[in-house]
Design an enzyme around this catalytic site. Sequence first.
Site, PDB file in Angstrom:
ATOM      1  N   TYR A  54       0.915  -1.000  -0.064  1.00  0.00           N
ATOM      2  CA  TYR A  54       0.211  -0.030  -0.018  1.00  0.00           C
ATOM      3  C   TYR A  54       0.829   1.306   0.226  1.00  0.00           C
ATOM      4  O   TYR A  54       1.452   1.437   0.677  1.00  0.00           O
ATOM      5  CB  TYR A  54      -0.976  -0.026   1.273  1.00  0.00           C
ATOM      6  CG  TYR A  54      -2.135  -1.133   1.199  1.00  0.00           C
ATOM      7  CD1 TYR A  54      -2.335  -1.698  -0.013  1.00  0.00           C
ATOM      8  CD2 TYR A  54      -2.949  -1.370   2.222  1.00  0.00           C
ATOM      9  CE1 TYR A  54      -3.524  -2.791   0.116  1.00  0.00           C
ATOM     10  CE2 TYR A  54      -3.773  -2.340   2.286  1.00  0.00           C
ATOM     11  CZ  TYR A  54      -4.176  -2.896   0.952  1.00  0.00           C
ATOM     12  OH  TYR A  54      -4.917  -3.754   0.994  1.00  0.00           O
ATOM     13  N   HIS A 128      -1.692 -11.747  -0.994  1.00  0.00           N
ATOM     14  CA  HIS A 128      -2.620 -10.600  -1.419  1.00  0.00           C
ATOM     15  C   HIS A 128      -3.601 -11.081  -2.804  1.00  0.00           C
ATOM     16  O   HIS A 128      -4.435 -10.610  -3.128  1.00  0.00           O
ATOM     17  CB  HIS A 128      -1.624  -9.556  -1.671  1.00  0.00           C
ATOM     18  CG  HIS A 128      -2.293  -8.070  -1.864  1.00  0.00           C
ATOM     19  ND1 HIS A 128      -1.426  -6.975  -1.198  1.00  0.00           N
ATOM     20  CD2 HIS A 128      -3.276  -7.842  -2.025  1.00  0.00           C
ATOM     21  CE1 HIS A 128      -2.243  -6.074  -1.509  1.00  0.00           C
ATOM     22  NE2 HIS A 128      -3.543  -6.406  -1.596  1.00  0.00           N
ATOM     23  N   PRO A 209     -16.163  -2.436   1.119  1.00  0.00           N
ATOM     24  CA  PRO A 209     -17.436  -2.769   1.363  1.00  0.00           C
ATOM     25  C   PRO A 209     -18.351  -1.506   0.871  1.00  0.00           C
ATOM     26  O   PRO A 209     -19.674  -1.658   0.739  1.00  0.00           O
ATOM     27  CB  PRO A 209     -17.650  -2.884   2.738  1.00  0.00           C
ATOM     28  CG  PRO A 209     -16.258  -2.207   3.456  1.00  0.00           C
ATOM     29  CD  PRO A 209     -15.446  -2.169   2.440  1.00  0.00           C
ATOM     30  N   LEU A 210     -17.703  -0.339   0.913  1.00  0.00           N
ATOM     31  CA  LEU A 210     -18.461   0.941   0.399  1.00  0.00           C
ATOM     32  C   LEU A 210     -18.354   1.175  -0.920  1.00  0.00           C
ATOM     33  O   LEU A 210     -18.659   2.264  -1.431  1.00  0.00           O
ATOM     34  CB  LEU A 210     -18.150   1.761   1.238  1.00  0.00           C
ATOM     35  CG  LEU A 210     -18.510   1.847   2.558  1.00  0.00           C
ATOM     36  CD1 LEU A 210     -18.010   2.950   3.692  1.00  0.00           C
ATOM     37  CD2 LEU A 210     -19.755   1.518   2.896  1.00  0.00           C
ATOM     38  N   GLY A 211     -17.454   0.057  -1.693  1.00  0.00           N
ATOM     39  CA  GLY A 211     -17.358   0.531  -3.311  1.00  0.00           C
ATOM     40  C   GLY A 211     -16.030   1.352  -3.589  1.00  0.00           C
ATOM     41  O   GLY A 211     -16.013   1.674  -4.838  1.00  0.00           O
TER      42      GLY A 211
END
Length: 292
Positions: A54, A128, A209-211
């Site tokens: 990341y 990953h 989860p929220l797109g």
Amino acid sequence: MMPNRAIGDLRVSAVGMGAMTLTQVPDADVERGVRAVHAAVDAGITLFDTADSYGPTGEMGVNECALIEALRRHPDALERVVIATKGGHTRGPAATWWVDGSPGHLAAAARASAQRLGLDALPLYQHHRPDVRVPFEESMGAMRQLVDEGVVMRVGVSNVDVAQLDIARRVLGDALVSVQNEYSVQERSSEPVLRRCEELGLAFLAWGPLGGMRAAKELGGTAASAGVVAERHGVSPQRVVLAWLLSLSPILIPIPGASRAQSVRDSAASVDLALDDDDLRLLGTGLRGVGQ
């Protein structure tokens, strides 16, 4: 008090925090990120998800270092939380994403992550993404060896299909405790993987989860029924969607990303939102929005 869900022999908060957004952009506000992590701990969140790849640059370990530094600045946080990290991605020129599932890379990556996080053994280490150049069974064998050598305590796999999950289970046995796949309003193709996890007794960590960062802000518009239910309860569409995800399965743990304390608190509050049958029916049939 935040309810718990199982990841193998661990009990973690029903909602986790995805740390990727803490360093997702080059000009990320470090102190705002620290406040977000502290708000998560204070809200009872005990699962924090990161990865060595990341960014935002080509440098490895940036997000792991930011997360552990934030946790160290909160009294007793490290005694209360589980840090899950991932290996198998690399960063190329101009911060492009590459995949390396070779046993040599995974072995080195896990040790480097443990060193950055200051851990004797990684509590949950996740592969990953499958590497098309490396047989998946070989990658899983490398993860098994990391467990045998005491570098890793538990293994998860990410971005897999059912066939790959079954290979992982065969190679890893009880060392495999979780799957992390995308699951959201817009993306529900991992439904078969979720149900296979239920059969195997594995946790399902829902990333995005929220797109995603951009889609999350417009969730009430892109998912019309979420907006309707949100207005009915006087809460945010984001909170509604997380509560809906929690209702789908007792093994599902959403890990929304956040870089602001306010967003973290709203996500954590989803565990207290009781959706009735009418809400669930509306969300289940119309979550994607009118005409989608």
